[in-house]
Design a protein around this motif. Sequence first.
Motif, PDB file in Angstrom:
ATOM      1  N   THR A   1       0.845  -1.202   0.000  1.00 28.10           N
ATOM      2  CA  THR A   1       0.000   0.000   0.000  1.00 28.10           C
ATOM      3  C   THR A   1       0.880   1.252   0.000  1.00 28.10           C
ATOM      4  OG1 THR A   1      -1.538  -1.263   1.352  1.00 28.10           O
ATOM      5  CG2 THR A   1      -1.944   1.091   1.191  1.00 28.10           C
ATOM      6  N   ILE A   2       1.946   1.207   0.790  1.00 29.59           N
ATOM      7  CA  ILE A   2       2.853   2.355   0.842  1.00 29.59           C
ATOM      8  C   ILE A   2       3.548   2.531  -0.518  1.00 29.59           C
ATOM      9  CG2 ILE A   2       5.011   3.215   1.937  1.00 29.59           C
ATOM     10  CD1 ILE A   2       2.567   3.519   3.727  1.00 29.59           C
ATOM     11  N   ARG A   3       3.887   1.412  -1.161  1.00 31.17           N
ATOM     12  CA  ARG A   3       4.516   1.491  -2.495  1.00 31.17           C
ATOM     13  C   ARG A   3       3.563   2.119  -3.497  1.00 31.17           C
ATOM     14  NH1 ARG A   3       6.952  -3.404  -1.731  1.00 31.17           N
ATOM     15  NH2 ARG A   3       5.283  -4.533  -2.780  1.00 31.17           N
TER      16      ARG A   3
ATOM     17  N   MET B   1       5.508  12.259   0.850  1.00 28.75           N
ATOM     18  CA  MET B   1       5.097  11.073   1.610  1.00 28.75           C
ATOM     19  C   MET B   1       4.878  11.409   3.086  1.00 28.75           C
ATOM     20  SD  MET B   1       4.601   8.432  -0.241  1.00 28.75           S
ATOM     21  CE  MET B   1       4.707   6.982   0.811  1.00 28.75           C
ATOM     22  N   GLY B   2       5.786  12.194   3.653  1.00 35.55           N
ATOM     23  CA  GLY B   2       5.636  12.594   5.055  1.00 35.55           C
ATOM     24  C   GLY B   2       4.378  13.420   5.248  1.00 35.55           C
TER      25      GLY B   2
ATOM     26  N   VAL C   1       9.266  -0.576   5.831  1.00 37.59           N
ATOM     27  CA  VAL C   1      10.401  -0.466   4.914  1.00 37.59           C
ATOM     28  C   VAL C   1       9.921   0.389   3.740  1.00 37.59           C
ATOM     29  CG1 VAL C   1      11.968  -1.801   3.430  1.00 37.59           C
ATOM     30  CG2 VAL C   1      11.117  -2.774   5.583  1.00 37.59           C
ATOM     31  N   GLY C   2      10.774   1.226   3.220  1.00 39.68           N
ATOM     32  CA  GLY C   2      10.388   2.001   2.045  1.00 39.68           C
ATOM     33  C   GLY C   2       9.901   3.395   2.400  1.00 39.68           C
TER      34      GLY C   2
ATOM     35  N   SER D   1      10.733  11.344   5.905  1.00 35.10           N
ATOM     36  CA  SER D   1       9.263  11.312   5.894  1.00 35.10           C
ATOM     37  C   SER D   1       8.740  11.068   7.306  1.00 35.10           C
ATOM     38  CB  SER D   1       8.736  10.212   4.970  1.00 35.10           C
ATOM     39  OG  SER D   1       9.195  10.401   3.656  1.00 35.10           O
ATOM     40  N   ARG D   2       9.398  10.165   8.019  1.00 36.94           N
ATOM     41  CA  ARG D   2       8.957   9.855   9.392  1.00 36.94           C
ATOM     42  C   ARG D   2       9.132  11.053  10.317  1.00 36.94           C
ATOM     43  NH1 ARG D   2      10.481   3.993   8.647  1.00 36.94           N
ATOM     44  NH2 ARG D   2      12.647   4.594   8.713  1.00 36.94           N
TER      45      ARG D   2
END
Length: 362
Positions: free
Chosen positions: A100-102, A165-166, A211-212, A217-218
Amino acid sequence: MRLINILDVEVGSKIAKPVYDSKLSLLINKNATLTETLLNKLKQADIRHLYIEDELSKGVILEPLISDEIKLQAFVIMKNIYESQMDKVEKTADTVRESTIRELKDLVDDIITEIYSSNELKYYSTELMGAEMYHYNHAVEVMILSMLIGKKMGLDRERLLKLGMGAVLADIGKSKVPSEILNKKGKLEPAEFEEMKRHVEYSYHILKDLVGLSSLSRQIVLLHHEKLDGSGYPNGFQGDQIPLLVRIATVCDIFSAIVSDRTYNNRISVDTAIEILRSAAPTKLDQDVFGMLLQVVDIYPPGTLVELGNGQYGIVIRSNLNSPTRPILKLISKNEDLNEYKEIDLMEELTLFIKKVIPKLP
Ligand SMILES: [Fe+2]
């Protein structure tokens, strides 16, 4: 096309943008005619504004920088992540699939490609209209605005992707905040506000083992409510402790929240939102980033109704790129046929100025 408060819309109006329900199914399509039954259905779904096409807004074109199709794809992914987290006691990543993140990353990358291929980097807040869509609209808007500002500030493509993404995932932890707090219509009690603030830690924990997802972003996810003067949360970081990419997401987060319909507040016009941010900017927000925000949003987006200094009313047709406070308007006279409007360019009529934005014609 123009945005209108649902309380002012008339039965028989032509809908200019589709409206979705909370499952992202179509409630009412573009070009449909509004019936009494549909209007009641929209009100029940707490839809507060609609885009309509009428005589007044003829010639007003709101071309979104990022297409509704791409936004809808982003909504579906965000909804999946959001719902995978609800009702889960653990605040960890096990239920967010890496695929989903990809998928989200590919979509953010597509949006970067669209941003690179646009000549003009102005963002209009042409959100998708729908029930309970605030969280998805907000996430996607903060992502797009952040990347537009990032590009203006010279970030390379890789950093834009990390920023996007973040920004889009920053509030995912709200899925862990009890809905009676998240959707409360009145002011939050101190204990409720403390729980609401915890969404940044929930977001961080949901994503930390994925992962990824880059550490940058975090960092955006964890720190997007920090303020330069140390008054933010969760750490009360100050100045240089807050990285640039986080500062970009913070400014966009506050701006987007003010100009959106939320459970507890109705949207505020862009010009007022800018003034609210301006008053906070010197001590709390990065001034360079705030300056960039002024370059990527339109103070008077097309379709805005305004009162002029001489008492006349107008609707903004399009903006003047180099002079954001002096757009091109259609003058409205209540006694004239609206087809007989007079178009004026405030860059040529220098004695005229916009006094204020008005929600509807008096
Ligand atoms: Fe947040």
